[in-house]
Design a protein around this motif. Structure first.
Motif, PDB file in Angstrom:
ATOM      1  N   ASN A 171      44.781  11.056  -2.959  1.00 45.50           N
ATOM      2  CA  ASN A 171      45.140  11.062  -1.543  1.00 45.50           C
ATOM      3  C   ASN A 171      45.003  12.487  -0.992  1.00 45.50           C
ATOM      4  O   ASN A 171      43.932  13.063  -1.084  1.00 45.50           O
ATOM      5  N   THR A 190      42.900  15.585   3.790  1.00 46.87           N
ATOM      6  CA  THR A 190      43.155  14.178   3.515  1.00 46.87           C
ATOM      7  C   THR A 190      41.889  13.499   2.985  1.00 46.87           C
ATOM      8  O   THR A 190      40.799  14.078   3.010  1.00 46.87           O
ATOM      9  N   ASN A 205      46.660  21.153  -5.881  1.00 50.05           N
ATOM     10  CA  ASN A 205      47.678  20.105  -5.847  1.00 50.05           C
ATOM     11  C   ASN A 205      47.045  18.817  -5.341  1.00 50.05           C
ATOM     12  O   ASN A 205      46.195  18.854  -4.441  1.00 50.05           O
ATOM     13  N   ASP A 221      47.999  14.528  -4.502  1.00 48.89           N
ATOM     14  CA  ASP A 221      48.839  13.331  -4.478  1.00 48.89           C
ATOM     15  C   ASP A 221      47.961  12.176  -4.968  1.00 48.89           C
ATOM     16  O   ASP A 221      46.961  11.857  -4.331  1.00 48.89           O
ATOM     17  N   THR A 253      47.422   8.263  -6.607  1.00 48.95           N
ATOM     18  CA  THR A 253      47.856   6.910  -6.941  1.00 48.95           C
ATOM     19  C   THR A 253      47.176   6.531  -8.255  1.00 48.95           C
ATOM     20  O   THR A 253      45.947   6.581  -8.348  1.00 48.95           O
ATOM     21  N   THR A 294      52.554   6.419  -7.579  1.00 49.54           N
ATOM     22  CA  THR A 294      52.061   7.623  -6.905  1.00 49.54           C
ATOM     23  C   THR A 294      52.865   8.815  -7.384  1.00 49.54           C
ATOM     24  O   THR A 294      54.093   8.741  -7.482  1.00 49.54           O
ATOM     25  N   ASP A 295      52.171   9.886  -7.665  1.00 49.76           N
ATOM     26  CA  ASP A 295      52.856  11.083  -8.116  1.00 49.76           C
ATOM     27  C   ASP A 295      52.080  12.308  -7.665  1.00 49.76           C
ATOM     28  O   ASP A 295      50.928  12.212  -7.204  1.00 49.76           O
ATOM     29  N   ASP A 296      52.712  13.435  -7.787  1.00 51.17           N
ATOM     30  CA  ASP A 296      52.182  14.719  -7.348  1.00 51.17           C
ATOM     31  C   ASP A 296      51.794  15.526  -8.584  1.00 51.17           C
ATOM     32  O   ASP A 296      52.592  15.659  -9.513  1.00 51.17           O
ATOM     33  N   TYR A 297      50.558  16.077  -8.584  1.00 48.05           N
ATOM     34  CA  TYR A 297      50.081  16.797  -9.753  1.00 48.05           C
ATOM     35  C   TYR A 297      49.617  18.195  -9.378  1.00 48.05           C
ATOM     36  O   TYR A 297      49.166  18.440  -8.237  1.00 48.05           O
ATOM     37  N   TRP A 298      49.703  19.107 -10.364  1.00 48.46           N
ATOM     38  CA  TRP A 298      49.323  20.502 -10.163  1.00 48.46           C
ATOM     39  C   TRP A 298      48.295  20.929 -11.208  1.00 48.46           C
ATOM     40  O   TRP A 298      48.341  20.489 -12.359  1.00 48.46           O
TER      41      TRP A 298
END
Length: 123
Positions: A32, A52, A96, A98, A100, A109-113
């Motif tokens: 995302n 986006t 970074n 977002d 799915t 859904t999670d946030d990754y670095w």
């Protein structure tokens, strides 16, 4: 699992350019919003630019007109073209995303670095 792998940092003289890349891989259903953050020594991490899936972008004021964020959705990759670099751009830059994911028959859904890449601009 999902991994973000960055590349493209380095040392450059003021006025020079660098291009950062960040590729997401793993059990991805969709990527995302993607963005670049940076953290200079003794300072808080700040959002530099974000994009986006549809290509809408936003930038921190200090990089407007100098940095360009873009992405290749087919490759789950985001780029940051940095031109007219200044010493104050020196920082560790983090990707970074977002994401799915589809795992164990479920969506989430999670946030990754990413691991971070050093950008150093000499005066």
């Amino acid at each position: 699992q999902v991994q973000l792998v960055e590349s493209g940092g380095g040392l450059v003289q003021a006025g020079g350019s660098l291009r950062l890349s960040c590729a997401a891989s793993g059990t991805i259903y969709s990527v995302n919003v993607m963005g670049w953050y940076r953290q200079a020594p003794g300072k808080q991490r700040e959002l530099v630019a974000a994009i986006t899936t549809g290509g809408s972008t936003n930038y921190i004021d200090s990089v407007k007109g100098r940095f360009t964020i873009s992405r290749d959705n087919a490759k789950n990759t985001v780029y940051l073209q940095m031109n007219s670099l200044k010493p104050e751009d020196t920082a560790v830059y983090y990707c970074n995303a977002d994401v799915t994911y589809y795992r164990r028959a479920k969506y989430g859904t999670d946030d990754y670095w990413g691991q971070g890449t050093q950008v150093t601009v000499s005066s």
